[in-house]
Design a protein around this motif. Structure first.
Motif, PDB file in Angstrom:
ATOM      1  N   MET A 179       6.415  10.896  -4.591  1.00 13.16           N
ATOM      2  CA  MET A 179       7.348   9.921  -4.028  1.00 13.16           C
ATOM      3  C   MET A 179       6.634   8.995  -3.046  1.00 13.16           C
ATOM      4  O   MET A 179       6.754   7.768  -3.106  1.00 13.16           O
ATOM      5  N   GLY A 224       5.719   3.397 -13.367  1.00 12.78           N
ATOM      6  CA  GLY A 224       6.788   4.397 -13.348  1.00 12.78           C
ATOM      7  C   GLY A 224       6.195   5.747 -12.991  1.00 12.78           C
ATOM      8  O   GLY A 224       5.152   6.130 -13.526  1.00 12.78           O
ATOM      9  N   PHE A 225       6.838   6.466 -12.063  1.00  9.40           N
ATOM     10  CA  PHE A 225       6.349   7.783 -11.636  1.00  9.40           C
ATOM     11  C   PHE A 225       7.404   8.837 -11.926  1.00  9.40           C
ATOM     12  O   PHE A 225       8.566   8.669 -11.575  1.00  9.40           O
ATOM     13  N   ARG A 260       5.766   4.847  -3.458  1.00 14.33           N
ATOM     14  CA  ARG A 260       6.346   3.886  -2.514  1.00 14.33           C
ATOM     15  C   ARG A 260       5.306   3.305  -1.560  1.00 14.33           C
ATOM     16  O   ARG A 260       5.260   2.093  -1.353  1.00 14.33           O
ATOM     17  N   ASP A 283       6.087  -3.082  -9.771  1.00 15.92           N
ATOM     18  CA  ASP A 283       7.201  -2.579 -10.587  1.00 15.92           C
ATOM     19  C   ASP A 283       6.825  -2.374 -12.057  1.00 15.92           C
ATOM     20  O   ASP A 283       7.675  -2.010 -12.873  1.00 15.92           O
ATOM     21  N   ASN A 329       9.760   1.495  -6.136  1.00 17.52           N
ATOM     22  CA  ASN A 329      10.737   2.578  -6.095  1.00 17.52           C
ATOM     23  C   ASN A 329      10.968   3.175  -7.481  1.00 17.52           C
ATOM     24  O   ASN A 329      11.900   3.955  -7.675  1.00 17.52           O
ATOM     25  N   ASN A 330      10.135   2.793  -8.432  1.00 13.06           N
ATOM     26  CA  ASN A 330      10.261   3.368  -9.779  1.00 13.06           C
ATOM     27  C   ASN A 330       9.724   4.786  -9.791  1.00 13.06           C
ATOM     28  O   ASN A 330       8.669   5.084 -10.345  1.00 13.06           O
ATOM     29  N   VAL A 331      10.459   5.683  -9.156  1.00  9.35           N
ATOM     30  CA  VAL A 331      10.066   7.085  -9.128  1.00  9.35           C
ATOM     31  C   VAL A 331      11.306   7.915  -9.430  1.00  9.35           C
ATOM     32  O   VAL A 331      12.402   7.603  -8.969  1.00  9.35           O
ATOM     33  N   ASP A 332      11.123   8.903 -10.253  1.00  5.80           N
ATOM     34  CA  ASP A 332      12.266   9.699 -10.685  1.00  5.80           C
ATOM     35  C   ASP A 332      11.766  11.106 -10.998  1.00  5.80           C
ATOM     36  O   ASP A 332      10.562  11.380 -10.948  1.00  5.80           O
ATOM     37  N   ILE A 378       1.580   2.399  -4.169  1.00  2.00           N
ATOM     38  CA  ILE A 378       1.791   1.388  -5.207  1.00  2.00           C
ATOM     39  C   ILE A 378       2.790   0.330  -4.733  1.00  2.00           C
ATOM     40  O   ILE A 378       2.599  -0.869  -4.954  1.00  2.00           O
ATOM     41  N   GLY A 379       3.862   0.778  -4.072  1.00  6.47           N
ATOM     42  CA  GLY A 379       4.855  -0.179  -3.571  1.00  6.47           C
ATOM     43  C   GLY A 379       6.052  -0.366  -4.482  1.00  6.47           C
ATOM     44  O   GLY A 379       6.693  -1.413  -4.484  1.00  6.47           O
TER      45      GLY A 379
END
Lengths: 545, 349
Positions: free
Chosen positions: B331, B315-316, B335, B312, B341-344, B338-339
């Motif tokens: 995406m 950031g992506f 996930r 965490d 959910n910090n993707v936007d 890296i593992g």
């Protein structure tokens, strides 16, 4: 969009709010103008007298950031006259009583005071919404780029459900999305809370499905953080690495000085880019990405239509596709994503996304398909919520109160500043400034000032002015134009030299985390006399002769 | 329902014009003012045919097909009248195909060829001045046949209300607003006029001299600008590795229409400022490195950061400019590799 672009031509009533359509979505504006030619009534609601107003039957000038109060006022008038669609409300929605109670407080007088719209106009607009069905509501970032952006959208949804306008041809709620593939990035699950096809990460079934397909274990059930939070967390130290694929964040994020501090604080920054843009100096690694025209794949447009993008020229230098870069990095980190072609990526995505499953590359060879499209024999979905059926069952009204913008003008910063996009350029201009002739059409940023304010400050078109907010100062030339009402200035973020985002405020909607780009307070002063704008620089407007 | 064209019985559907039926059956009728997106305007008089029982010649684009009618498209009267019309058009202007940008995609040229016109009287009047004042569009009144397609395009199709007819009769010409140069008019350079112009009277300024129609490969794609997703045809010079011009495809969602960015802002791909090699910052300076070095270095740093600070700490940000495939890959990487959910994406900004 709940409905399709081409339906707009056949709309009977267009309610356009917070959308400078002729500049930001020109081709949609053509359909809207054709609708008006076909006899449609059009109400344009905007703080600025945008060029689209010249085709509108009604122009409603609302105060910046007062949309919720305006919509609530309209709904109160509609309900008070029993003009709402009672059958639709009864059959297809919930929460009407709470909505009624909340909007009760938005009397004509109070609404008029907050919005600056006359009582007669509010009455008139409510009456038109009652008389002509269905209305198509069209909105853009003028609705969403506020600290109450989600409230604004839900208010419009309230209005459309109240009038029974959802689920019909040429009706519905139609956000015009800003970027070519912003719909697609969301469809693909480049969001903190969902996988592709809007499957939630906190749903264990969804996680199991993706773990199996990806041959990994332990996918995180915890929704991630948004982009705006990533920057803040980089500054606070909890985010150490950023990978940014094709966004010039220094220039696009609000409050540039803050963005720079965040980028400087971040330990490791990787970019996948086509140009050495304003963000590049902060990067530790920059991968040369393939540009549009070199890249094979798909985009999703604003009406949910997935369409082909094709490689037409060979890539410049050693540029590689971003999916290839991700695949290579994955291999080096022990996870082979097994992408050899862009179609491999598409096929994997399709197999994992029930809503897009029917959209094969073959089927969209000549014309794109609109999702939902669950099977390969499904024709796609031109408009959603047919006849009043909503995803959650019944449409839920949300009782919403008006809240003022994060920053309002005061004696130190007496002007509103609103920002947006111009016809001639696109975002930070990496594409348009590097295309021949576009800078001849519009070659430097200008700040739009109302004739009344300009006269008071002794500013004429072409003069240099200094515009300052609590966050920064830019110096640029003035364009005195009645498009801006008294007290409101407007500029864009297309030019690095005088970028609106040095001034904009980093205040965000609590749910969407979208920044309030559309409203902040500035101080304005004349810096120096300037030459009149040259003949090719005279900014042209779409106008009826 | 059937009618007879040139002795052939052919079927038709209600609402079809004689022109529609003829074209559907491979029978040649020339047109210049007609276009599928404009419909009949009966201005050019080239689609004239004889219809038994009617007086004079009829314009096939505007006559509805009727059961049992007999149409002749190839009589001497028809041929002569057509030839005369085209010869007059050629005589009126300065049609220099060798130099003309529209050579190979000119409907006037095609019609003259089909009608077997080899020679035509040469103009006696001096050429009129071009309007090349605007950034993107050149108007050459010498090649204008006053078919009116650009006027309908500008006023009715895109509703930009700039082009209009000026003067009368023989001197009729197309002008912007009140006959001001295009650069000073309210024109927004959408280029719908040049897309629908049948001759070289309105053409793309930037494409001049960069490749003939038949030399350019056509690639269907989607515009890279706003969220409308206009369908475009890229006209590509393969040898020069360059997009030479862009036209609108007549399919949803845009039905051929484009804006100034979609039609004209395409050279960024070939800009010399493009990034062409991976860069790594060494001692505060970006230096060019090989792909392997850049990828290895990034993977190593990612691993270190992940081990030290956890997934965490990443950031992506996927690009909303790029393809679905690239967004999906970002995406999946965040996930699955890296593992986090910090993707936007830039949907919020």
């Amino acid at each position: 969009m709940t409905n399709s672009i081409q339906e707009l031509e056949y709309a009977k009533l267009l309610f356009v709010i917070g959308s400078n359509t002729t500049e930001a979505h020109p081709v949609i504006s053509y359909y809207i103008k054709r609708a008006v030619r076909n006899g449609a009534t059009m109400i344009v609601n905007d703080p600025r007298r945008i060029d689209l107003c010249q085709w509108a039957s009604h122009y409603v000038q609302i105060n910046p950031g007062s949309d919720v109060a305006y919509i609530n006022g309209l709904m109160r008038e509609i309900i008070a006259n029993e003009w709402h669609d009672k059958v639709y409300v009864e059959k297809f929605t919930e929460g009407f009583e709470e909505l009624r109670k909340t909007v009760e407080g938005y009397t004509l007088e109070r609404t008029s005071e907050i919005t600056g719209v006359s009582v007669e106009t509010i009455r008139e607009v409510a009456r038109i919404l009652h008389e002509i069905h269905p209305a198509s509501v069209v909105y853009t970032l003028g609705i969403t780029e506020h600290i109450c952006g989600v409230d604004n959208v839900r208010s419009l949804a309230n209005l459309q459900m109240l009038l029974g306008n959802m689920g019909f041809y040429a009706g519905g709620l139609n956000p015009l999305r800003g970027q070519n593939n912003v719909q697609g990035s969301c469809d693909m699950g480049a969001l903190p809370n969902v996988f592709c096809g809007y499957q939630r990460v906190d749903d264990s079934n969804a996680r199991r499905k993706f773990e199996k397909a990806w041959n990994v274990t332990g996918l995180s059930p915890k929704p991630g953080i948004t982009m705006t939070e990533m920057f803040a967390d980089a500054l606070h130290g909890s985010v150490k690495a950023l990978l940014i694929a094709g966004e010039n964040v220094i220039q696009t994020e609000p409050h540039m000085a803050h963005t720079i501090r965040c980028m400087e604080a971040c330990e490791f920054i990787v970019l996948s880019e086509i140009f050495y843009n304003e963000t590049a100096p902060y990067a530790d690694v920059i991968f040369p990405d393939r540009a549009w025209g070199e890249e094979d794949g798909t985009f999703s447009n604003t009406e949910r239509r997935m369409q082909r993008v094709r490689a037409a020229v060979k890539p410049q230098g050693d540029a590689r596709s971003h999916w290839w870069i991700m695949n290579e990095l994955g291999k080096r980190m022990g996870v082979d994503m097994k992408f050899e072609t862009s179609n491999d990526v598409w096929e994997e995505m399709r197999s994992l996304s029930p809503g897009f499953n029917g959209i094969t590359r073959e089927r969209i060879e000549t014309i794109g398909l609109q999702w939902p499209c669950p099977t390969t024999s499904h024709p796609g979905t031109p408009f959603l919520h047919v006849g009043g059926s909503f995803t959650r069952g019944k449409g839920l009204f949300a009782a919403i109160e008006y809240s003022p913008p994060a920053e309002t003008p005061d004696s130190d910063y007496p002007f509103w500043l609103s920002t947006g996009r111009r016809l001639w350029h696109y975002h930070t201009g990496t594409q348009t400034h590097n295309s021949l002739g576009m800078d001849d059409l519009f070659g430097e940023e200008l700040i739009e000032i109302s004739p009344v304010d300009a006269a008071r400050l002794g500013i004429k078109t072409g003069d240099w002015v200094r515009a300052s907010s609590r966050r920064g100062t830019i110096t640029l030339r003035a364009w005195v134009i009645d498009r801006s009402p008294e007290g409101l200035c407007w500029t864009s973020f297309h030019f690095a030299k005088a970028c609106a985002n040095e001034l904009t405020i980093d205040a965000f909607d609590p749910i969407s985390k979208t920044a309030e780009y559309k409203v902040c307070a500035i101080h304005l002063e004349k810096a120096a006399d300037g030459e009149p704008l040259g003949s090719t620089l005279v900014p042209r407007r779409q106008a009826r002769p | 329902m059937e009618l007879t064209i040139d002795g052939r019985n052919v079927p038709f559907r209600a609402g079809q014009t004689v022109l529609d039926v003829a074209r559907e059956n491979g029978i040649y009728i020339p047109t210049l003012c007609w276009h599928p997106r404009i419909g009949p305007s009966s201005r050019c008089r080239l689609c004239i045919v004889e219809i038994e029982g009617t007086r004079g010649l009829q314009t096939a684009c505007s006559v509805l097909a009727g059961s049992g009618i007999t149409v002749r498209t190839d009589t001497e009267i028809v041929k002569t009248a057509r030839r005369m019309t085209v010869e007059n058009l050629l005589y009126d202007g300065h049609h220099d195909c060798i130099a003309c940008e529209a050579n190979g995609r000119c409907e006037l040229q095609d019609v003259a060829y089909r009608l077997g016109i080899r020679e035509y009287p040469v103009v006696s009047e001096p050429a009129q001045l071009l309007d090349d004042s605007s950034a993107m569009i050149v108007m050459d009144p010498n090649k204008c046949i006053v078919c009116g397609r650009c006027i309908i395009a500008c006023n009715e199709i895109v509703g930009n209300d700039v082009l209009t007819f000026s003067q009368r009769g023989y001197r009729t010409k197309i002008v912007c607003d009140t006959a001001v140069p295009m650069a000073e008019s309210s024109c927004v350079q959408c280029g719908e006029c040049l897309q629908l112009c049948p001759t070289g009277a309105i053409t793309e300024k930037k494409s001049a001299g960069k490749g003939r129609e038949w030399e350019l490969e056509k690639v269907n794609s989607t515009c890279p600008y706003c969220g409308v997703g206009c369908q475009v045809i890229l006209h590509v010079d393969r040898a020069a590795n360059r997009i030479v011009r862009i036209s609108g495809r007549e399919v949803p969602p845009n039905d051929g229409m484009l804006c100034v960015k979609g039609r004209f802002a395409y050279e960024f791909t070939e800009s010399p400022k493009r990034l062409t090699k991976p860069l790594i910052k060494k001692d505060g300076k970006h230096v060019e490195v090989s792909w392997d070095e850049a990828l290895d270095y990034t993977a190593r740093r990612f691993k270190e950061i992940k081990e030290k600070h956890g997934a965490d700490a990443f950031g992506f940000i996927a690009s909303s400019r790029s393809t679905n495939e690239n967004a999906y890959a970002t995406m999946k990487f965040s996930r699955a590799v890296i593992g986090t959910n910090n993707v936007d994406n830039c949907a919020r900004t």
